[in-house]
Design a protein around this motif. Sequence first.
Motif, PDB file in Angstrom:
ATOM      1  N   PRO A  50       0.797  -1.234   0.000  1.00 45.66           N
ATOM      2  CA  PRO A  50       0.000   0.000   0.000  1.00 45.66           C
ATOM      3  C   PRO A  50       0.827   1.280   0.000  1.00 45.66           C
ATOM      4  N   ASN A  51       2.126   1.203   0.334  1.00 46.69           N
ATOM      5  CA  ASN A  51       2.928   2.438   0.278  1.00 46.69           C
ATOM      6  C   ASN A  51       3.485   2.691  -1.124  1.00 46.69           C
ATOM      7  N   LEU A  52       3.303   1.733  -2.046  1.00 48.45           N
ATOM      8  CA  LEU A  52       3.879   1.885  -3.388  1.00 48.45           C
ATOM      9  C   LEU A  52       2.835   1.819  -4.497  1.00 48.45           C
ATOM     10  N   ALA A  53       1.763   1.079  -4.275  1.00 49.97           N
ATOM     11  CA  ALA A  53       0.779   0.832  -5.334  1.00 49.97           C
ATOM     12  C   ALA A  53      -0.561   1.505  -4.986  1.00 49.97           C
ATOM     13  N   PRO A  54      -1.370   1.821  -6.006  1.00 52.45           N
ATOM     14  CA  PRO A  54      -2.702   2.407  -5.751  1.00 52.45           C
ATOM     15  C   PRO A  54      -3.687   1.317  -5.339  1.00 52.45           C
ATOM     16  N   VAL A  55      -3.470   0.793  -4.131  1.00 49.41           N
ATOM     17  CA  VAL A  55      -4.168  -0.430  -3.711  1.00 49.41           C
ATOM     18  C   VAL A  55      -5.684  -0.325  -3.835  1.00 49.41           C
ATOM     19  N   ALA A  56      -6.225   0.823  -3.438  1.00 52.07           N
ATOM     20  CA  ALA A  56      -7.692   0.953  -3.447  1.00 52.07           C
ATOM     21  C   ALA A  56      -8.257   0.695  -4.840  1.00 52.07           C
ATOM     22  N   GLU A  57      -7.457   1.020  -5.862  1.00 45.66           N
ATOM     23  CA  GLU A  57      -7.949   0.845  -7.239  1.00 45.66           C
ATOM     24  C   GLU A  57      -7.570  -0.512  -7.829  1.00 45.66           C
ATOM     25  N   LEU A  58      -6.978  -1.353  -6.993  1.00 43.29           N
ATOM     26  CA  LEU A  58      -6.598  -2.693  -7.460  1.00 43.29           C
ATOM     27  C   LEU A  58      -7.386  -3.787  -6.746  1.00 43.29           C
ATOM     28  N   LEU A  59      -8.208  -3.364  -5.774  1.00 44.27           N
ATOM     29  CA  LEU A  59      -8.857  -4.361  -4.921  1.00 44.27           C
ATOM     30  C   LEU A  59      -9.744  -5.326  -5.701  1.00 44.27           C
ATOM     31  N   ASP A  60     -10.356  -4.840  -6.771  1.00 46.65           N
ATOM     32  CA  ASP A  60     -11.241  -5.731  -7.534  1.00 46.65           C
ATOM     33  C   ASP A  60     -10.458  -6.634  -8.488  1.00 46.65           C
ATOM     34  N   CYS A  61      -9.128  -6.522  -8.478  1.00 46.29           N
ATOM     35  CA  CYS A  61      -8.302  -7.342  -9.384  1.00 46.29           C
ATOM     36  C   CYS A  61      -7.746  -8.580  -8.693  1.00 46.29           C
ATOM     37  N   GLY A  62      -8.185  -8.822  -7.453  1.00 44.34           N
ATOM     38  CA  GLY A  62      -7.819 -10.082  -6.820  1.00 44.34           C
ATOM     39  C   GLY A  62      -6.823  -9.986  -5.678  1.00 44.34           C
ATOM     40  N   ILE A  63      -6.478  -8.782  -5.259  1.00 43.15           N
ATOM     41  CA  ILE A  63      -5.552  -8.645  -4.122  1.00 43.15           C
ATOM     42  C   ILE A  63      -6.202  -9.173  -2.846  1.00 43.15           C
ATOM     43  N   ASP A  64      -5.464  -9.927  -2.064  1.00 46.40           N
ATOM     44  CA  ASP A  64      -6.019 -10.326  -0.766  1.00 46.40           C
ATOM     45  C   ASP A  64      -5.047 -10.060   0.381  1.00 46.40           C
ATOM     46  N   ASP A  65      -3.922  -9.407   0.088  1.00 49.04           N
ATOM     47  CA  ASP A  65      -2.974  -9.131   1.172  1.00 49.04           C
ATOM     48  C   ASP A  65      -2.327  -7.769   0.955  1.00 49.04           C
ATOM     49  N   LEU A  66      -2.113  -7.061   2.079  1.00 44.72           N
ATOM     50  CA  LEU A  66      -1.531  -5.723   2.014  1.00 44.72           C
ATOM     51  C   LEU A  66      -0.084  -5.728   2.487  1.00 44.72           C
ATOM     52  N   GLY A  67       0.474  -6.907   2.675  1.00 45.71           N
ATOM     53  CA  GLY A  67       1.906  -7.024   2.956  1.00 45.71           C
ATOM     54  C   GLY A  67       2.262  -6.746   4.395  1.00 45.71           C
ATOM     55  N   GLY A  68       3.555  -6.544   4.595  1.00 44.92           N
ATOM     56  CA  GLY A  68       4.039  -6.256   5.934  1.00 44.92           C
ATOM     57  C   GLY A  68       4.069  -4.753   6.138  1.00 44.92           C
ATOM     58  N   VAL A  69       3.535  -4.306   7.232  1.00 43.42           N
ATOM     59  CA  VAL A  69       3.651  -2.890   7.560  1.00 43.42           C
ATOM     60  C   VAL A  69       4.287  -2.792   8.945  1.00 43.42           C
ATOM     61  N   SER A  70       5.017  -1.717   9.144  1.00 46.27           N
ATOM     62  CA  SER A  70       5.762  -1.626  10.384  1.00 46.27           C
ATOM     63  C   SER A  70       5.370  -0.409  11.195  1.00 46.27           C
ATOM     64  N   PRO A  71       4.968  -0.640  12.459  1.00 41.65           N
ATOM     65  CA  PRO A  71       4.707   0.500  13.316  1.00 41.65           C
ATOM     66  C   PRO A  71       6.001   1.073  13.892  1.00 41.65           C
ATOM     67  N   VAL A  72       7.145   0.441  13.570  1.00 42.86           N
ATOM     68  CA  VAL A  72       8.400   0.791  14.250  1.00 42.86           C
ATOM     69  C   VAL A  72       9.478   1.302  13.296  1.00 42.86           C
ATOM     70  N   THR A  73       9.640   0.660  12.133  1.00 43.30           N
ATOM     71  CA  THR A  73      10.774   0.975  11.263  1.00 43.30           C
ATOM     72  C   THR A  73      10.301   1.477   9.892  1.00 43.30           C
ATOM     73  N   ASP A  74      11.248   2.105   9.156  1.00 45.73           N
ATOM     74  CA  ASP A  74      10.949   2.594   7.803  1.00 45.73           C
ATOM     75  C   ASP A  74      11.003   1.447   6.808  1.00 45.73           C
ATOM     76  N   ASP A  75      10.442   1.698   5.611  1.00 43.65           N
ATOM     77  CA  ASP A  75      10.666   0.808   4.470  1.00 43.65           C
ATOM     78  C   ASP A  75      12.030   1.176   3.908  1.00 43.65           C
ATOM     79  N   HIS A  76      13.065   0.422   4.290  1.00 42.75           N
ATOM     80  CA  HIS A  76      14.428   0.801   3.899  1.00 42.75           C
ATOM     81  C   HIS A  76      14.684   0.594   2.413  1.00 42.75           C
ATOM     82  N   ILE A  77      13.832  -0.179   1.747  1.00 44.37           N
ATOM     83  CA  ILE A  77      14.023  -0.348   0.303  1.00 44.37           C
ATOM     84  C   ILE A  77      13.406   0.830  -0.443  1.00 44.37           C
TER      85      ILE A  77
END
Length: 368
Positions: A279-306
């Motif tokens: 969700p930090n890279l893709a327009p997830v809300a507009e992809l939901l009807d395309c079969g997505i069922d997971d929003l990946g790992g999100v961190s309350p503590v660290t940055d997305d270092h990649i």
Amino acid sequence: MIPTPYRTDVFGADAYGVELTVDSADTERLLAVEPSDVAAAPELTFARNVFIPLTTACRYTCTYCTYYDPPGSATLLSPEEIEEICERGAEAGCTEALFTFGDDPDGRYTEIYDQLEELGHDSIHSYLREACEIALECGLLPHSNPGDQTHEQMELVADLNASMGVMLETTADVQAHGGPRSKDAGQRIATIATAGELDVPFTTGILVGIGETARDRAESLLAIAALHERYDHIQEIIVQPVVSNERWQDGSPDLETMRRTTAMARTALPDDVSIQSPPNLAPVAELLDCGIDDLGGVSPVTDDHINPEYAWPALRELEDIAETAGVPLSERLPIYEEYVSDEWLSPRIEAAIDADDEAGRRYRALLD
Ligand code: SF4
């Protein structure tokens, strides 16, 4: 004319002892898939993790990547730093220690090898083993993503990981992987196959917009599907758009491309393989009807270092996405529930999940 199946060496995996065939008729069928051919998922999941960049050294120089640092500036986290991140993660209720790497540092990174030697290790994988032990002791389940790995390298750390991963990205030869040290799709396919041989639940995916064609995307997804058919070990596929950063100014794929690619991923893989959109890279809300069922790992503590310029969404934002879709959102472990069994869990990971301690109770609460 009857399409001829692609030769087994199309993706270069034969050079690593892996035979892989993608039938061109399957590719044509997948290329014809539209978002309206797939259904939205009945629920969404996510994992709560800490992101631990064990080293930023990498033997490659992919042109879209800001993760790697050149020799002289690459970093190696100390055991104390790893422990500190893991402790903060466990306190914040995380379950996953996501260890990221560049690809196996080559001989240019003399200072990284000097540091490893001072820590009593002769390889980054040997140090990863120690790092996984630290994470487990802090109450987190390791999920390592150390780039390409040989059988020996993966075997050294597999029993201390709940799951592992590497992005296939694409089976195509693209300029974005070019340069004097170009990474090789055949080797990544071999890494995914190795995970299957070692019974490691595995996460992989494709990177969209790095110079590949729609046909390349279809072939990449079918290559992953063929490996899953052989080993039954792919727990999720990430469909990730390349994004602008200080090294990549060639733009991101448009929404239509992301929608079609996500629908192709959903079609290529069986329903029990999750399709993830970050969700930090893709327009997830507009992809939901395309079969997505997971929003990946999100961190309350660290940055997305990649992707440091793209902040993780807060949990509230994930709840908003699920609410918009009208589906429940639930938290998962870094190993998907289907793989929590004797067949897939190492004794060490099984003991961590079964333990009568705070971490074990936190893991099991997500399995109930
Ligand atoms: S994308 Fe991965 S392999 Fe390529 S330079 Fe970055 S860390 Fe290395």
